[in-house]
Design a protein around this motif. Structure first.
Motif, PDB file in Angstrom:
ATOM      1  N   ALA A 140       0.742  -1.218  -0.100  1.00 14.06           N
ATOM      2  CA  ALA A 140       0.106  -0.100  -0.169  1.00 14.06           C
ATOM      3  C   ALA A 140       0.993   1.195   0.241  1.00 14.06           C
ATOM      4  CB  ALA A 140      -0.789   0.043   1.180  1.00 14.06           C
ATOM      5  N   SER A 141       1.928   1.128   0.474  1.00 18.77           N
ATOM      6  CA  SER A 141       3.034   2.360   0.655  1.00 18.77           C
ATOM      7  C   SER A 141       3.251   2.966  -0.891  1.00 18.77           C
ATOM      8  CB  SER A 141       4.016   2.127   1.482  1.00 18.77           C
ATOM      9  OG  SER A 141       4.941   0.838   0.931  1.00 18.77           O
ATOM     10  N   MET A 142       3.219   2.137  -1.927  1.00 22.71           N
ATOM     11  CA  MET A 142       3.638   2.299  -3.244  1.00 22.71           C
ATOM     12  C   MET A 142       3.005   3.735  -3.529  1.00 22.71           C
ATOM     13  SD  MET A 142       6.035   0.362  -4.533  1.00 22.71           S
ATOM     14  CE  MET A 142       5.935  -0.184  -6.122  1.00 22.71           C
ATOM     15  N   PHE A 143       1.454   3.755  -3.336  1.00 20.81           N
ATOM     16  CA  PHE A 143       0.736   4.705  -3.717  1.00 20.81           C
ATOM     17  C   PHE A 143       1.303   6.133  -3.248  1.00 20.81           C
ATOM     18  CE2 PHE A 143      -1.766   1.014  -4.017  1.00 20.81           C
ATOM     19  CZ  PHE A 143      -2.398   1.209  -5.064  1.00 20.81           C
ATOM     20  N   GLY A 144       1.856   6.263  -1.880  1.00 17.09           N
ATOM     21  CA  GLY A 144       2.519   7.127  -1.154  1.00 17.09           C
ATOM     22  C   GLY A 144       3.828   7.621  -1.943  1.00 17.09           C
ATOM     23  N   THR A 145       4.860   6.363  -2.247  1.00 12.61           N
ATOM     24  CA  THR A 145       5.885   6.472  -3.067  1.00 12.61           C
ATOM     25  C   THR A 145       5.711   7.225  -4.508  1.00 12.61           C
ATOM     26  OG1 THR A 145       6.612   4.449  -2.200  1.00 12.61           O
ATOM     27  CG2 THR A 145       7.818   5.212  -4.024  1.00 12.61           C
ATOM     28  N   ALA A 146       4.385   6.988  -5.094  1.00 15.63           N
ATOM     29  CA  ALA A 146       4.091   7.701  -6.218  1.00 15.63           C
ATOM     30  C   ALA A 146       3.671   8.946  -6.033  1.00 15.63           C
ATOM     31  CB  ALA A 146       2.973   6.825  -6.913  1.00 15.63           C
ATOM     32  N   GLY A 147       3.475   9.408  -5.036  1.00 21.51           N
ATOM     33  CA  GLY A 147       3.189  10.756  -4.778  1.00 21.51           C
ATOM     34  C   GLY A 147       1.549  11.167  -4.804  1.00 21.51           C
TER      35      GLY A 147
END
Length: 566
Positions: free
Chosen positions: A151-158
């Motif tokens: 789920a943290s990938m969505f934050g990684t994508a900004g």
């Protein structure tokens, strides 16, 4: 995934890929540019049967794109699903479900990307792929009730509000409708980002960003993605058979928007954990690719089918600090220094792998000055220290915890290579650190992941391949409370450096912060024991063309593979 990475199990030599990411890699001295091991096909298909037969060393743990955490799953998903983009032969994101490049609009310090979904993008039952299919899957991955470990990938994508939605205690925690995504209509998808990320498009190729058909998924309920008929497919292939524990089969997807590009009619995967068995299947023509262990490298290195390459995939040992002994820095330091990496790569592996006292791989990420990330510490950390220093740290650590002996359980997988590497580690530790007793716990891949995720281990074998082309894909793993930390490691100094680097817009400062973070992780805290950067040695039939390998995300793309001259 990797990332693993993670599986990465394209061949039997990849057995330890415990990253939950997809791993793989280009840079192959017997391959074409971009990791094309089969070379560039020229001319027509001829009359060769378009069937590719491959090996895997583990069962697929999950085919739900929001729940998968390993490279075996991600690699399979890359062949049968597709996101807005997919990686091409040069590891560049090219249009997938997106009809064209997005429109960009700046609003109040935010950026809105507007994507149009292809008119001819369909699921395998003929129903259209819509913008809402992406939003449904993404919100499912972010929902606390079905939270993805990625789920943290969505934050990684900004993406706007992504980090807040998955942070307990935040006012937006669990409020998935606040995610910065919007379906304007069936074919128009808006994504709002609060920070522009240079590898944004590459991130969108990753499985967690794939769509899911909402009505179909909800109809299947908890049976979704458990069998071939409880999934719909929007990629180059469909999964036509899944014989759990034995293998699976893909067939060309007639509903795929670019199906005319796809040459293969069928791809079969057979699960084989023994290298010798895999080589025998290759020699008898039953499979078209097989991994080689050290025992076979010298035998085949002069063969025209022989292929080697160095991947940006790292292997390491997790040291679970819930264990009293492993909570001691000197005990961890002793384990780090006692491990003979050169013996591992030169004798046991013998496949082009490189001894590593570092975690961010070499020949992977390059900074604003164009230099390799590894340039600041090319040999890793404490490269000149060894057994004598390990003994001193061990004795000091035992004194600090008030013990004269320590028992540790080493969790690993049940494949041939994994077993050999675990026995090697046990021998290294027990012969150099007096009073240490190591017990090996071998488990099938799925059970291994369950135990490791639960933190039910002292030492575990870890592997990680990058999910996107940046050092952060390795470093974020060990922030306090991160899903892939799994070993109770916490460091305020490390967290500050990593979280700071995520926000830093000065590229040189960001680079330095990430390098400092790696030094804290390894040289100061000895939180993990890096062992090697993976090289692979394998055999592949010369009639297999355009077999593309990727250094991040899924291991392979079979969309462009052709069988010629068989």
């Amino acid at each position: 995934m990797r990332k693993t990475k993670w599986t990465v199990f394209l061949s039997l030599i990849l057995v330890l890929s415990i990253f939950l990411s997809a791993c793989g890699g280009g840079g192959n001295n017997n391959a074409g540019e971009g990791g094309n091991e089969g070379g560039n096909a020229e001319g027509g298909e001829g009359k060769s049967e378009q069937v590719l037969n491959l090996l895997e060393s583990a069962e697929i743990p999950s085919m739900d794109t929001t729940q998968a955490t390993d490279a075996t799953s991600f690699n399979a998903m890359n062949q049968i699903f597709e996101g807005l983009y997919r990686l091409d032969e040069n590891n560049k994101p090219v249009l997938g479900m997106a009809a064209d490049e997005p429109k960009e609009e700046e609003k109040d310090g935010e950026t809105v990307y507007t994507f149009t979904i292809r008119d001819d993008a369909n699921w395998s039952d003929g129903t259209p792929v819509t913008a809402n299919d992406f939003i449904f899957a993404w919100k499912k991955a972010m929902n606390p009730d079905s939270l993805s470990q990625y789920a943290s990938m969505f934050g990684t994508a900004g993406i706007k509000n992504a980090n807040a939605i998955i942070t307990e205690g935040d006012p937006l925690y669990g409020k998935v409708d606040e995610l910065g995504v919007k379906a304007v209509d069936d074919k128009t998808l808006e994504i709002t980002v609060t920070q522009k990320v240079p590898y944004f498009k590459s991130l969108l190729t990753f499985a967690t960003f794939y769509p899911q058909p909402k009505d179909f998924v909800e109809k299947q309920g908890d049976k979704y993605a458990l069998e071939t008929d409880t999934m719909l497919y929007n990629g180059p292939f469909v999964m036509s058979e899944w014989n759990h524990g034995d293998g699976w089969t893909f067939e060309k997807n007639p509903e795929y928007w670019d199906n005319e590009t796809v040459s293969l009619e069928k791809v079969t995967y057979k699960i084989v954990k023994d290298v010798a068995t895999g080589v025998n299947l290759y020699e008898t023509g039953k499979v078209d690719r097989a991994g080689l262990s050290a025992d076979f490298v010298d035998q085949y290195k002069g063969n025209e089918d022989f292929v080697t390459r160095l991947e940006p995939t790292m292997f390491f040992l997790r040291l679970n600090q819930k264990n009293e002994a492993l909570a001691n820095t000197n005990i961890r330091k002793a384990l780090y220094l006692a491990y003979d990496r050169e013996g591992l790569v030169n004798v046991l592996l013998n496949n082009g792998s490189v001894a590593a006292k570092y975690f961010v791989p070499k020949e992977f990420a390059f900074g604003p000055n164009g230099k390799d990330f590894r340039e600041f510490a090319p040999d890793g950390f404490l490269a000149d220290k060894g057994a004598e220093e390990a003994k001193a740290a061990w004795e000091k650590g035992l004194q600090e915890i008030g013990k004269d002996s320590v028992d540790l359980e080493f969790l690993t997988t049940d494949t041939e290579l994994a077993s050999k590497i675990a026995e090697y580690a046990k021998e290294q530790f027990q012969t150099k650190l007096e009073g240490l007793n190591v017990t090996i716990n071998k488990q099938p891949w799925k059970q291994f992941l369950e135990l490791e995720t639960a933190g039910d281990f002292d030492i575990s074998t870890g592997g990680w391949g990058p999910d996107y082309p940046d050092p952060m894909t390795f470093l974020y793993m060990f922030e306090t409370g991160a899903d892939y930390n799994r070993m109770n490691y916490t460091s305020e100094k490390y967290d500050k450096l990593v979280s700071g680097a995520k926000k830093e817009t000065d590229l040189e400062k960001r680079w330095k912060m990430m390098q400092d973070a790696e030094k804290v992780l390894i040289e100061e805290d000895f939180a993990i024991v890096p062992t090697y950067q993976r090289g692979t040695a394998s055999l592949m039939k010369p009639y297999v063309k355009n077999y593309f390998l990727h250094p991040f995300g899924a291991d392979t793309s079979l969309k462009w593979v052709k069988i010629e001259g068989k």
